[in-house]
Design a protein around this motif. Structure first.
Motif, PDB file in Angstrom:
ATOM      1  N   ALA A   1       1.933   6.617  -6.979  1.00 13.91           N
ATOM      2  CA  ALA A   1       0.847   7.516  -7.390  1.00 13.91           C
ATOM      3  C   ALA A   1       1.244   8.983  -7.277  1.00 13.91           C
ATOM      4  O   ALA A   1       0.696   9.830  -7.986  1.00 13.91           O
ATOM      5  N   THR A   2       2.191   9.288  -6.395  1.00 16.07           N
ATOM      6  CA  THR A   2       2.632  10.674  -6.231  1.00 16.07           C
ATOM      7  C   THR A   2       3.845  10.991  -7.100  1.00 16.07           C
ATOM      8  O   THR A   2       4.412  12.074  -6.980  1.00 16.07           O
TER       9      THR A   2
ATOM     10  N   LYS B   1       0.835  -1.206   0.000  1.00 19.12           N
ATOM     11  CA  LYS B   1       0.000   0.000   0.000  1.00 19.12           C
ATOM     12  C   LYS B   1       0.868   1.253   0.000  1.00 19.12           C
ATOM     13  O   LYS B   1       0.601   2.202  -0.735  1.00 19.12           O
ATOM     14  N   LEU B   2       1.926   1.260   0.816  1.00 13.54           N
ATOM     15  CA  LEU B   2       2.838   2.405   0.855  1.00 13.54           C
ATOM     16  C   LEU B   2       3.512   2.599  -0.500  1.00 13.54           C
ATOM     17  O   LEU B   2       3.574   3.710  -1.018  1.00 13.54           O
TER      18      LEU B   2
ATOM     19  N   ARG C   1       2.532   1.633  -3.454  1.00 16.16           N
ATOM     20  CA  ARG C   1       1.546   2.101  -4.451  1.00 16.16           C
ATOM     21  C   ARG C   1       1.248   3.585  -4.278  1.00 16.16           C
ATOM     22  O   ARG C   1       1.119   4.314  -5.259  1.00 16.16           O
ATOM     23  N   SER C   2       1.144   4.040  -3.034  1.00 23.79           N
ATOM     24  CA  SER C   2       0.862   5.460  -2.817  1.00 23.79           C
ATOM     25  C   SER C   2       2.059   6.314  -3.234  1.00 23.79           C
ATOM     26  O   SER C   2       1.891   7.419  -3.752  1.00 23.79           O
TER      27      SER C   2
END
Length: 65
Positions: free
Chosen positions: A51-52, A44-45, A47-48
């Motif tokens: 995304a940034t 999750k980290l 992927r985030s």
């Protein structure tokens, strides 16, 4: 101190980790630094971060407990 801008490794420890920690340090440190407990939280980290726009290679390290 490890933070999102100077670490290319996310750490996971099933027994010593917590998904409330940063995941950016192999051991628990003062504050929120320390390994995640689950691979799900590590992904999750990452992927985030992607995304940034952070495109650097990332490694998930499973620590021995």
């Amino acid at each position: 101190m490890y933070n999102i801008h100077n670490s290319a490794t996310v750490y996971v420890s099933q027994t010593l980790g917590s998904d409330d920690l940063s995941g950016l340090s192999p051991t628990r440190e003062e504050g929120r630094n320390g390994p995640f407990q689950t691979l799900r939280r590590a992904l999750k980290l990452i992927r985030s971060m992607r995304a940034t726009g952070m495109g650097q290679p990332m490694t998930i390290a499973l620590t021995e407990d």
